[in-house]
Design an enzyme around this catalytic site. Structure first.
Site, short mmCIF file in Angstrom:
data_model
loop_
_atom_site.label_atom_id
_atom_site.label_comp_id
_atom_site.label_asym_id
_atom_site.label_seq_id
_atom_site.Cartn_x
_atom_site.Cartn_y
_atom_site.Cartn_z
N ARG A 13 0.83 -1.22 0.00
CA ARG A 13 0.00 0.00 0.00
C ARG A 13 0.86 1.26 0.00
O ARG A 13 0.52 2.27 -0.61
CB ARG A 13 -0.95 -0.03 1.20
CG ARG A 13 -2.04 -1.09 0.99
CD ARG A 13 -3.07 -1.09 2.07
NE ARG A 13 -3.62 0.22 2.31
CZ ARG A 13 -4.03 0.65 3.51
NH1 ARG A 13 -3.95 -0.14 4.56
NH2 ARG A 13 -4.52 1.86 3.65
N GLN B 129 -9.45 11.00 7.28
CA GLN B 129 -9.25 9.64 7.78
C GLN B 129 -8.17 8.95 6.95
O GLN B 129 -7.75 7.84 7.27
CB GLN B 129 -10.56 8.85 7.67
CG GLN B 129 -11.69 9.44 8.50
CD GLN B 129 -13.02 8.82 8.11
OE1 GLN B 129 -13.38 7.76 8.61
NE2 GLN B 129 -13.77 9.46 7.24
N HIS C 84 -6.42 9.00 11.43
CA HIS C 84 -6.04 7.58 11.46
C HIS C 84 -4.54 7.38 11.20
O HIS C 84 -4.13 6.32 10.72
CB HIS C 84 -6.90 6.78 10.48
CG HIS C 84 -8.35 6.71 10.89
ND1 HIS C 84 -9.37 6.37 10.04
CD2 HIS C 84 -8.93 6.94 12.10
CE1 HIS C 84 -10.53 6.41 10.70
NE2 HIS C 84 -10.29 6.76 11.94
N SER D 14 -17.65 6.59 3.82
CA SER D 14 -18.88 5.84 4.09
C SER D 14 -19.48 6.29 5.42
O SER D 14 -20.64 5.99 5.71
CB SER D 14 -18.59 4.33 4.12
OG SER D 14 -17.61 4.05 5.11
N ASN E 191 -20.17 12.38 -2.62
CA ASN E 191 -19.90 10.94 -2.61
C ASN E 191 -20.49 10.35 -3.89
O ASN E 191 -21.46 10.88 -4.43
CB ASN E 191 -20.58 10.29 -1.38
CG ASN E 191 -19.99 8.94 -1.02
OD1 ASN E 191 -19.90 8.05 -1.86
ND2 ASN E 191 -19.59 8.77 0.22
C1 BJW Z 1 -16.18 8.23 -3.63
C2 BJW Z 1 -15.39 8.03 -4.73
C3 BJW Z 1 -15.07 9.14 -5.48
C4 BJW Z 1 -15.64 6.14 -3.85
N1 BJW Z 1 -15.55 10.33 -5.12
N2 BJW Z 1 -16.65 9.42 -3.29
C5 BJW Z 1 -19.27 3.19 17.83
C6 BJW Z 1 -20.16 2.33 17.23
C7 BJW Z 1 -19.69 1.15 16.61
C8 BJW Z 1 -18.36 0.82 16.61
C9 BJW Z 1 -17.48 1.68 17.21
C10 BJW Z 1 -17.94 2.86 17.80
N3 BJW Z 1 -16.87 3.50 18.32
C11 BJW Z 1 -15.75 2.79 18.05
C12 BJW Z 1 -16.10 1.68 17.37
C13 BJW Z 1 -15.15 0.61 16.88
C14 BJW Z 1 -14.45 0.95 15.58
C15 BJW Z 1 -15.50 1.20 14.50
O1 BJW Z 1 -15.83 2.32 14.16
N4 BJW Z 1 -16.02 0.14 13.91
C16 BJW Z 1 -17.02 0.26 12.85
C17 BJW Z 1 -16.45 -0.29 11.56
C18 BJW Z 1 -18.28 -0.46 13.29
N5 BJW Z 1 -13.58 2.09 15.74
C19 BJW Z 1 -12.36 1.99 16.22
O2 BJW Z 1 -11.91 0.92 16.58
C20 BJW Z 1 -11.53 3.26 16.30
N6 BJW Z 1 -10.96 3.40 17.58
C21 BJW Z 1 -11.68 3.71 18.68
O3 BJW Z 1 -12.87 3.91 18.62
O4 BJW Z 1 -10.94 3.81 19.83
C22 BJW Z 1 -11.62 3.86 21.08
C23 BJW Z 1 -11.79 2.45 21.52
C24 BJW Z 1 -10.68 1.77 21.94
C25 BJW Z 1 -10.82 0.46 22.38
C26 BJW Z 1 -12.05 -0.15 22.34
C27 BJW Z 1 -13.16 0.55 21.85
C28 BJW Z 1 -13.03 1.86 21.44
C29 BJW Z 1 -10.36 3.20 15.34
C30 BJW Z 1 -10.77 3.13 13.92
C31 BJW Z 1 -9.53 2.95 13.03
C32 BJW Z 1 -9.90 2.76 11.57
N7 BJW Z 1 -8.74 2.34 10.86
C33 BJW Z 1 -8.84 2.19 9.42
C34 BJW Z 1 -7.50 1.63 8.92
C35 BJW Z 1 -6.42 2.71 8.97
C36 BJW Z 1 -5.10 2.21 8.54
C37 BJW Z 1 -5.06 1.79 7.11
O5 BJW Z 1 -5.37 2.56 6.19
O6 BJW Z 1 -4.67 0.65 6.90
O7 BJW Z 1 -9.13 3.46 8.84
S1 BJW Z 1 -10.20 1.16 8.88
C38 BJW Z 1 -10.59 2.13 7.46
O8 BJW Z 1 -11.90 2.73 7.60
C39 BJW Z 1 -9.59 3.29 7.46
C40 BJW Z 1 -10.43 4.44 7.04
O9 BJW Z 1 -9.83 5.67 7.42
C41 BJW Z 1 -11.75 4.16 7.72
C42 BJW Z 1 -12.93 4.87 7.11
O10 BJW Z 1 -13.17 4.44 5.82
P1 BJW Z 1 -13.60 5.48 4.69
O11 BJW Z 1 -12.51 6.45 4.49
O12 BJW Z 1 -14.93 6.02 5.00
O13 BJW Z 1 -13.62 4.55 3.39
P2 BJW Z 1 -14.82 3.58 2.87
O14 BJW Z 1 -14.18 2.63 1.93
O15 BJW Z 1 -15.59 3.03 3.97
O16 BJW Z 1 -15.76 4.57 2.07
C43 BJW Z 1 -15.36 5.18 0.86
C44 BJW Z 1 -16.50 6.07 0.40
O17 BJW Z 1 -16.06 6.79 -0.74
C45 BJW Z 1 -17.75 5.29 -0.04
O18 BJW Z 1 -18.89 5.89 0.58
C46 BJW Z 1 -17.80 5.47 -1.57
O19 BJW Z 1 -19.14 5.55 -2.06
C47 BJW Z 1 -17.07 6.78 -1.74
N8 BJW Z 1 -16.36 6.96 -3.00
N9 BJW Z 1 -15.11 6.64 -4.80
C48 BJW Z 1 -16.35 10.40 -4.00
N10 BJW Z 1 -14.33 9.00 -6.60
#
Ligand code: BJW
Length: 239
Positions: free
Chosen positions: A69, A96, A114, A185, A209
């Site tokens: 990556r 993010q 992130h 998302s 989006n």
């Molecule tokens: C376009 C397009 C174009 C396409 N033009 N648009 C509350 C409720 C439920 C769960 C939780 C909560 N609070 C915490 C949690 C747990 C968890 C979580 O959220 N889980 C959910 C999945 C349910 N969160 C965590 O664990 C976080 N930490 C935390 O809360 O700490 C406190 C804690 C500690 C201990 C215990 C409990 C709590 C940390 C989250 C870390 C996320 N890490 C990642 C990986 C990063 C490293 C890496 O890159 O490898 O971050 S996961 C991944 O998802 C990455 C992203 O930043 C993140 C968000 O994704 P994003 O950017 O939204 O991408 P997509 O693919 O989802 O969406 C893309 C969008 O683009 C789509 O909508 C398309 O339609 C659109 N699109 N092309 C415009 N051309």
């Protein structure tokens, strides 16, 4: 519609953007959850590759995945969406994304919720951290200070976000008149909560989006289409 989004952003004194993987999709960086076009989580297991437990189980596998990556990002260029955001000098960019494409487009005021791909840090408590060359990312290696493994400087599931970036993001979203939500998302917390924070503080929410998302129900204006096409239109006053 693009006209009203443009007017809202141009009028705002402290505009904020909240971006996700969709912003960098047109630069060739895969998103996480897109079904069409191969989101990473449709091919790879996040529990194996993006958790501290996954790294403990197989540090070499995780490091090699991040090397792939990192090279993708090194070979990519910022797209028109990054450049349009960068042209807004007053905007705070909460992202993010772990890539450096906003930086390379010339944006300032960037808050990486992130973490970043461009640094490694020690998994132990010694505090060692080091910038890495993303074009030639290193293989798995031991910390020169304490001998534990070095890992990518990103935030995995279950880990807390960097305190400084998170605090500054909450503060910016609490004080902004307009929040531009781009290419996320809005499913990952606490980042997604920033949209609600801004809305409750009275900000207008503009969503860009290619599809509807978890941000749709909070949007005052929602523009469906690629960020690389829509952002230069709605931010044309800054370009
Ligand atoms: C376009 C397009 C174009 C396409 N033009 N648009 C509350 C409720 C439920 C769960 C939780 C909560 N609070 C915490 C949690 C747990 C968890 C979580 O959220 N889980 C959910 C999945 C349910 N969160 C965590 O664990 C976080 N930490 C935390 O809360 O700490 C406190 C804690 C500690 C201990 C215990 C409990 C709590 C940390 C989250 C870390 C996320 N890490 C990642 C990986 C990063 C490293 C890496 O890159 O490898 O971050 S996961 C991944 O998802 C990455 C992203 O930043 C993140 C968000 O994704 P994003 O950017 O939204 O991408 P997509 O693919 O989802 O969406 C893309 C969008 O683009 C789509 O909508 C398309 O339609 C659109 N699109 N092309 C415009 N051309």
């Amino acid at each position: 519609m693009p006209e009203s989004a443009a007017a809202l952003l141009e009028r705002a004194r402290r505009p904020v953007s909240l971006s996700g993987a969709g912003l960098s999709a047109e630069s060739g960086i895969p998103t996480f959850r897109d079904q069409l076009g191969g989101g990473l989580w449709s091919q790879y297991d996040p529990a194996q590759l993006a958790t501290p437990q996954g790294f403990s189980r197989d540090p070499k596998l995780v490091t090699e995945w991040y090397r792939w990556r990192r090279k993708l990002v090194a070979d990519a260029e910022p797209n028109a969406g990054h450049h349009a955001l960068a042209a807004c000098a007053e905007m705070v960019h909460v992202t993010q994304n772990v890539d450096d494409l906003l930086e390379r487009a010339g944006a300032r005021n960037i808050l990486h919720l992130h973490g970043v791909l461009g640094r490694d840090r020690c998994i132990g408590g010694c505090g060692f951290t080091e910038a890495i060359d993303m074009a030639e990312p290193p293989p798995l290696r031991a910390c020169p200070r304490c001998g534990k493994w070095l890992r990518p400087g990103v935030v995995w599931f279950g880990e807390t976000l960097p305190t400084d970036a998170w605090t500054a993001a909450v503060s910016a979203c609490s004080a902004c008149e307009a929040l531009l939500v781009v290419g996320t998302s809005a499913t990952v917390y606490p980042a997604a909560d920033l949209i609600r924070v801004a809305k409750q503080a009275g900000a207008k929410i503009l969503v860009v989006n290619t599809a509807t998302s978890e941000a749709s129900h909070l949007a005052d204006v929602e523009l469906i289409g690629p960020a690389g096409e829509l952002l230069p239109k709605i931010l044309s006053w800054a370009l």
